[in-house]
Design a protein around this motif. Sequence first.
Motif, PDB file in Angstrom:
ATOM      1  N   ASP A  30      -7.883 -12.238   1.895  1.00  0.00           N
ATOM      2  CA  ASP A  30      -8.140 -11.938   3.400  1.00  0.00           C
ATOM      3  C   ASP A  30      -9.119 -10.930   3.549  1.00  0.00           C
ATOM      4  OD1 ASP A  30      -6.222 -13.603   4.588  1.00  0.00           O
ATOM      5  OD2 ASP A  30      -4.775 -12.586   3.522  1.00  0.00           O
ATOM      6  N   LEU A  31     -10.265 -10.974   2.353  1.00  0.00           N
ATOM      7  CA  LEU A  31     -11.085  -9.581   2.407  1.00  0.00           C
ATOM      8  C   LEU A  31     -12.374  -9.977   3.429  1.00  0.00           C
ATOM      9  CD1 LEU A  31     -11.140  -9.046  -1.497  1.00  0.00           C
ATOM     10  CD2 LEU A  31     -10.176  -7.748   0.255  1.00  0.00           C
ATOM     11  N   SER A  32     -12.221 -10.904   4.376  1.00  0.00           N
ATOM     12  CA  SER A  32     -13.412 -11.105   5.230  1.00  0.00           C
ATOM     13  C   SER A  32     -13.794  -9.789   5.957  1.00  0.00           C
ATOM     14  CB  SER A  32     -12.924 -11.991   6.035  1.00  0.00           C
ATOM     15  OG  SER A  32     -11.937 -11.692   7.169  1.00  0.00           O
ATOM     16  N   ASP A  33     -12.803  -8.882   6.209  1.00  0.00           N
ATOM     17  CA  ASP A  33     -13.295  -7.715   7.160  1.00  0.00           C
ATOM     18  C   ASP A  33     -13.854  -6.466   6.012  1.00  0.00           C
ATOM     19  OD1 ASP A  33     -10.817  -7.278   5.831  1.00  0.00           O
ATOM     20  OD2 ASP A  33      -9.942  -5.798   7.263  1.00  0.00           O
ATOM     21  N   ILE A  34     -13.912  -6.709   4.728  1.00  0.00           N
ATOM     22  CA  ILE A  34     -14.279  -5.518   3.759  1.00  0.00           C
ATOM     23  C   ILE A  34     -15.768  -5.999   3.410  1.00  0.00           C
ATOM     24  CG2 ILE A  34     -13.841  -4.217   1.949  1.00  0.00           C
ATOM     25  CD1 ILE A  34     -10.836  -4.866   2.106  1.00  0.00           C
ATOM     26  N   THR A  35     -16.424  -4.825   3.345  1.00  0.00           N
ATOM     27  CA  THR A  35     -17.939  -5.268   2.755  1.00  0.00           C
ATOM     28  C   THR A  35     -17.915  -5.131   1.432  1.00  0.00           C
ATOM     29  OG1 THR A  35     -18.719  -2.980   2.883  1.00  0.00           O
ATOM     30  CG2 THR A  35     -18.780  -4.235   5.023  1.00  0.00           C
ATOM     31  N   GLN A  36     -19.003  -5.632   0.734  1.00  0.00           N
ATOM     32  CA  GLN A  36     -19.042  -5.402  -0.771  1.00  0.00           C
ATOM     33  C   GLN A  36     -18.998  -3.945  -1.015  1.00  0.00           C
ATOM     34  OE1 GLN A  36     -18.503  -7.827  -3.090  1.00  0.00           O
ATOM     35  NE2 GLN A  36     -18.667  -6.259  -4.742  1.00  0.00           N
ATOM     36  N   GLY A  37     -19.894  -3.177  -0.151  1.00  0.00           N
ATOM     37  CA  GLY A  37     -20.060  -1.864  -0.635  1.00  0.00           C
ATOM     38  C   GLY A  37     -18.716  -1.121  -0.388  1.00  0.00           C
ATOM     39  N   GLN A  38     -18.164  -1.304   0.725  1.00  0.00           N
ATOM     40  CA  GLN A  38     -16.655  -0.682   0.587  1.00  0.00           C
ATOM     41  C   GLN A  38     -15.845  -1.096  -0.704  1.00  0.00           C
ATOM     42  OE1 GLN A  38     -15.562  -2.188   4.316  1.00  0.00           O
ATOM     43  NE2 GLN A  38     -15.519  -0.407   5.478  1.00  0.00           N
ATOM     44  N   GLY A  55      -3.275  -0.442   2.741  1.00  0.00           N
ATOM     45  CA  GLY A  55      -2.164  -0.293   3.699  1.00  0.00           C
ATOM     46  C   GLY A  55      -2.015  -1.449   4.507  1.00  0.00           C
ATOM     47  N   ARG A  56      -1.468  -1.217   5.732  1.00  0.00           N
ATOM     48  CA  ARG A  56      -1.209  -2.496   6.375  1.00  0.00           C
ATOM     49  C   ARG A  56      -2.198  -2.497   7.475  1.00  0.00           C
ATOM     50  NH1 ARG A  56       4.005  -4.078   8.853  1.00  0.00           N
ATOM     51  NH2 ARG A  56       4.847  -1.912   7.787  1.00  0.00           N
ATOM     52  N   HIS A  57      -2.562  -3.889   7.706  1.00  0.00           N
ATOM     53  CA  HIS A  57      -3.760  -4.221   8.499  1.00  0.00           C
ATOM     54  C   HIS A  57      -3.262  -5.475   9.214  1.00  0.00           C
ATOM     55  CE1 HIS A  57      -6.499  -1.490   6.787  1.00  0.00           C
ATOM     56  NE2 HIS A  57      -5.929  -1.804   5.683  1.00  0.00           N
ATOM     57  N   LYS A  58      -3.639  -5.390  10.889  1.00  0.00           N
ATOM     58  CA  LYS A  58      -3.013  -6.573  11.454  1.00  0.00           C
ATOM     59  C   LYS A  58      -4.094  -7.879  11.401  1.00  0.00           C
ATOM     60  CE  LYS A  58       0.032  -4.576  13.942  1.00  0.00           C
ATOM     61  NZ  LYS A  58       1.347  -4.891  14.104  1.00  0.00           N
ATOM     62  N   ALA A  59      -3.340  -9.138  11.172  1.00  0.00           N
ATOM     63  CA  ALA A  59      -3.869 -10.118  10.941  1.00  0.00           C
ATOM     64  C   ALA A  59      -3.196 -11.418  11.757  1.00  0.00           C
ATOM     65  CB  ALA A  59      -3.845 -10.669   9.706  1.00  0.00           C
ATOM     66  N   GLY A  60      -3.686 -11.113  13.131  1.00  0.00           N
ATOM     67  CA  GLY A  60      -2.829 -12.040  14.091  1.00  0.00           C
ATOM     68  C   GLY A  60      -1.570 -11.769  14.235  1.00  0.00           C
ATOM     69  N   ILE A  85      -1.046  -6.713   3.941  1.00  0.00           N
ATOM     70  CA  ILE A  85      -0.822  -5.642   3.039  1.00  0.00           C
ATOM     71  C   ILE A  85      -1.671  -5.586   1.786  1.00  0.00           C
ATOM     72  CG2 ILE A  85       0.998  -3.922   1.803  1.00  0.00           C
ATOM     73  CD1 ILE A  85       1.594  -4.369   4.838  1.00  0.00           C
ATOM     74  N   ARG A  86      -2.429  -4.406   1.630  1.00  0.00           N
ATOM     75  CA  ARG A  86      -3.412  -4.401   0.627  1.00  0.00           C
ATOM     76  C   ARG A  86      -3.315  -3.115  -0.133  1.00  0.00           C
ATOM     77  NH1 ARG A  86      -7.875  -4.692   3.541  1.00  0.00           N
ATOM     78  NH2 ARG A  86      -7.742  -7.011   4.024  1.00  0.00           N
ATOM     79  N   VAL A  87      -3.007  -3.070  -1.666  1.00  0.00           N
ATOM     80  CA  VAL A  87      -2.668  -1.965  -2.365  1.00  0.00           C
ATOM     81  C   VAL A  87      -3.913  -1.853  -3.425  1.00  0.00           C
ATOM     82  CG1 VAL A  87      -0.443  -1.908  -1.760  1.00  0.00           C
ATOM     83  CG2 VAL A  87      -1.217  -3.050  -3.941  1.00  0.00           C
ATOM     84  N   PHE A  88      -4.081  -0.988  -4.142  1.00  0.00           N
ATOM     85  CA  PHE A  88      -5.023  -0.860  -5.263  1.00  0.00           C
ATOM     86  C   PHE A  88      -4.324  -0.259  -6.434  1.00  0.00           C
ATOM     87  CE2 PHE A  88      -8.816   1.425  -7.421  1.00  0.00           C
ATOM     88  CZ  PHE A  88      -9.210   0.272  -8.003  1.00  0.00           C
ATOM     89  N   MET A  89      -3.958  -1.071  -7.353  1.00  0.00           N
ATOM     90  CA  MET A  89      -2.989  -0.701  -8.469  1.00  0.00           C
ATOM     91  C   MET A  89      -3.771  -0.916  -9.842  1.00  0.00           C
ATOM     92  SD  MET A  89      -0.443   0.831  -7.482  1.00  0.00           S
ATOM     93  CE  MET A  89       0.232   0.897  -5.861  1.00  0.00           C
ATOM     94  N   PRO A 137       5.408 -10.516   7.876  1.00  0.00           N
ATOM     95  CA  PRO A 137       5.511 -10.721   9.362  1.00  0.00           C
ATOM     96  C   PRO A 137       5.128  -9.167   9.964  1.00  0.00           C
ATOM     97  CG  PRO A 137       7.296 -11.512   8.262  1.00  0.00           C
ATOM     98  CD  PRO A 137       6.600 -11.241   7.177  1.00  0.00           C
ATOM     99  N   ALA A 138       4.585  -9.511  11.125  1.00  0.00           N
ATOM    100  CA  ALA A 138       3.998  -8.061  11.840  1.00  0.00           C
ATOM    101  C   ALA A 138       5.132  -6.928  11.909  1.00  0.00           C
ATOM    102  CB  ALA A 138       3.481  -8.480  13.179  1.00  0.00           C
ATOM    103  N   ASN A 139       4.986  -5.885  11.573  1.00  0.00           N
ATOM    104  CA  ASN A 139       5.632  -4.590  11.491  1.00  0.00           C
ATOM    105  C   ASN A 139       6.601  -4.478  10.672  1.00  0.00           C
ATOM    106  OD1 ASN A 139       3.807  -3.351  13.677  1.00  0.00           O
ATOM    107  ND2 ASN A 139       4.925  -4.919  15.335  1.00  0.00           N
ATOM    108  N   ALA A 140       6.795  -5.770   9.737  1.00  0.00           N
ATOM    109  CA  ALA A 140       8.091  -5.729   9.011  1.00  0.00           C
ATOM    110  C   ALA A 140       7.787  -4.406   8.015  1.00  0.00           C
ATOM    111  CB  ALA A 140       7.929  -6.720   7.942  1.00  0.00           C
ATOM    112  N   LEU A 141       9.038  -3.629   7.695  1.00  0.00           N
ATOM    113  CA  LEU A 141       9.180  -2.646   6.624  1.00  0.00           C
ATOM    114  C   LEU A 141       8.924  -3.156   5.303  1.00  0.00           C
ATOM    115  CD1 LEU A 141      11.908  -0.420   8.321  1.00  0.00           C
ATOM    116  CD2 LEU A 141       9.671  -0.319   8.478  1.00  0.00           C
ATOM    117  N   TYR A 142       8.348  -2.518   4.396  1.00  0.00           N
ATOM    118  CA  TYR A 142       8.160  -2.908   2.936  1.00  0.00           C
ATOM    119  C   TYR A 142       8.112  -1.672   1.963  1.00  0.00           C
ATOM    120  CZ  TYR A 142       3.193  -1.310   3.205  1.00  0.00           C
ATOM    121  OH  TYR A 142       2.214  -0.556   3.310  1.00  0.00           O
TER     122      TYR A 142
END
Length: 741
Positions: free
Chosen positions: A9-17, A34-39, A44-48, A84-89
């Motif tokens: 779901d990386l459509s909102d991230i540029t290659q430079g970012q 972190g958390r980003h709304k998608a409809g 949830i996106r993490v960098f590990m 799901p939206a707003n679910a704890l994780y």
Amino acid sequence: MTPPTAPSDLSDITQGQLEKLLTGSCRDPFSLLGRHKAGRSDVIRVFMPDAREVRLVRWTRTGIQREQAMRCVAQAGLYEARIPANALYKLRIGWADGWEECADPYSFGPLLSAHDLHLFAEGKHRDLASMMGAQVTTVDDIPGVRFAVWAPNAGSVSVVGDFNLWNTRRHPMRFRHDAGIWELFIPGIGPGSRYKYDMTGPDGSRLPLHADPFALASEVPPATASVIADPTPFKWTDQHWIEQRARRHTESAPLSIYECHVGSWRRPGGDGTQVLTWDELKDTLIPYVADLGFTHIELMPVMSHPFDGSWGYQPLGLFAPMARQGSPRQLASFIDACHQAGLGVILDWVPAHFPSDLHGLACFDGTCLFEHMDPKEGLHPDWDTLIYNVGRNEVRGFLIASALMWLNRYHIDGLRVDAVASMLYRDYSRPGDDWVPNQYGGRENLEAVGFLRELNDAVKTYAPHSLMIAEESTAWPGVTHKTQNGGLGFDYKWNMGWMHDTLSYVGRDPIWRRYHHDNILFGLHYAFSEKFILPLSHDEVVHGKGSLLSRMPGEGGTRYAGLRAYLAFMWAHPGKKLIFMGAELAQWEEWNPHGELAWRMLDTQWGRGMHTLVRDLNRLHRELPAMHQRDTRLDGFIWVIGNDTENSVFAWFRYGDDDTPVLVICNMTPVARSDYRVGVPQDGWWAEYLNTDAHDYGGGGEGNAGGCMTQPISSHGYDQSCVLHLPPLSVIYLKPTGYKP
């Protein structure tokens, strides 16, 4: 091994970012992680990086945990999952050596309040020790550590440490534009971990790893990392001392200070590579200084510093105690024990300059942040160190918050501010035109003047009854005058002129002293223009100057007699008292910061005698009101003899609030003076309270058989007089007892 990539779901991230995130130079990690709304759901996106697998554990609305694998969407370790939206994780991370469960650092909102940021930017936040640095805390019921560092011009900042294997890409921080502060809460970590900050400069270049300027603990040098401090409050037992401190710190109270370099006071087993811990010093140093009768102990800088050879005067950790002697808690325990023993504690504190070590404050965010940019303002020529830009709000606030932290968090009773003279003058140690005038074309450093006034006002407000002492070596007016009256606001100033003049006098062969009488007299011309401390400090017994004893002329016992007379002269002179450790032992060798004091001198009559004399001087200083109550007042001193150049004899009266005088007579030659007449203001018996030639002090035992009865013969403007025997190189104190035949 990193799993293969999957649709994302990386459509909102540029290659430079994405490139900045993968290279550890991301300025806004929360826009990617972190958390980003998608409809109707959240991504949830993490960098590990270096993880072999990342799984996401979420809670359903009924509280049931569901676990799912996260998709690796970039080979370098970027993972995604949709929930799901707003679910704890929380996250479940598979490393090469096992699994780790933790909350997501990028699931937390901004942490520092707008009010905190505003106060910081204004330079008015007085508790930066609780706001900045590494703070062990709980956020949303999740324990962890909140990091905050000021680096407004950095391109990016990341926290690196033991908890992320010093990986510069794991924990990029959030930038708070309002104050130029970077912050991040990392869950699941705690006290004891080492850390630093990885930064890129404004031009994108990677900077050296920096220790935390606001760290509350640090490693033992030569290691340079900051350490997450234990937040557990120390249980103080010094309430009685704190309640009595206001009374102990009045101008009329006795103040006698033992200056100490704790590393070289005593070495375990005499080994110059070892130091006593705070716990060991608590059991040895405190009873020693208390037995000598000092009211305070002054510690040369205990703030974290990278180079032992600076003796602490080139600190980098203005909020962190030096780790070599033990933990912050052990330092607090030492101070608490000092108070229990009736000893106040003064710390040397250095706001004038700092070293240029790469891991420290120099060019902290790639710009001259803490220091001036122009070397004519920002480089100290004497010490090759950098000068704080106290005209900047944040730097001024940083320094003042450091001072208040020591006074409040560690119950310190006062600060001796180092190198004040170097702050007050723009041309200090700068020949010719190698300096920048102030806005009016003058040499006064107006920004430093403003800072010192603000510092002292803040101490009066937030740490009342603490002592603020200036090491100021010039004739700058009003150092100890109130700020509202145009002064700098210090409580006391070191009287460097008195120190140099009197040491010059006693260092001369007695045959020539008659020609230098003014070295003793001159100090009384200005003795009450400020509130002074008379210092015989560490600077006078190092760098080839020799010890106080070695500077006395003569041979054998003559040297010891000269030093005894000089110390008794000092204790009787108006002004509070300070001596550096070792003087009480009649130490022959110059101070060696890599050795220890000459404790063997206590096995000699000379060393034992000097030790006993200092104890008695402190006792009389406390017990005789005349010797301390009017130290800062003109009506506490009256000359009796100041013109006997032929005999090099001086005499004066000291007065306290009960108006009972103490007569002080100094014979500064090795020739005894018999039948020496001195006028006194009342008749009767004048008891000899001190005679530095007494056998107990290692002297020859000459004196006045305990005192003298007055005679009705006028002398020195008084109707009564005493006829005294003045032993060679001696000082005598006499006091009327009220007995009249």
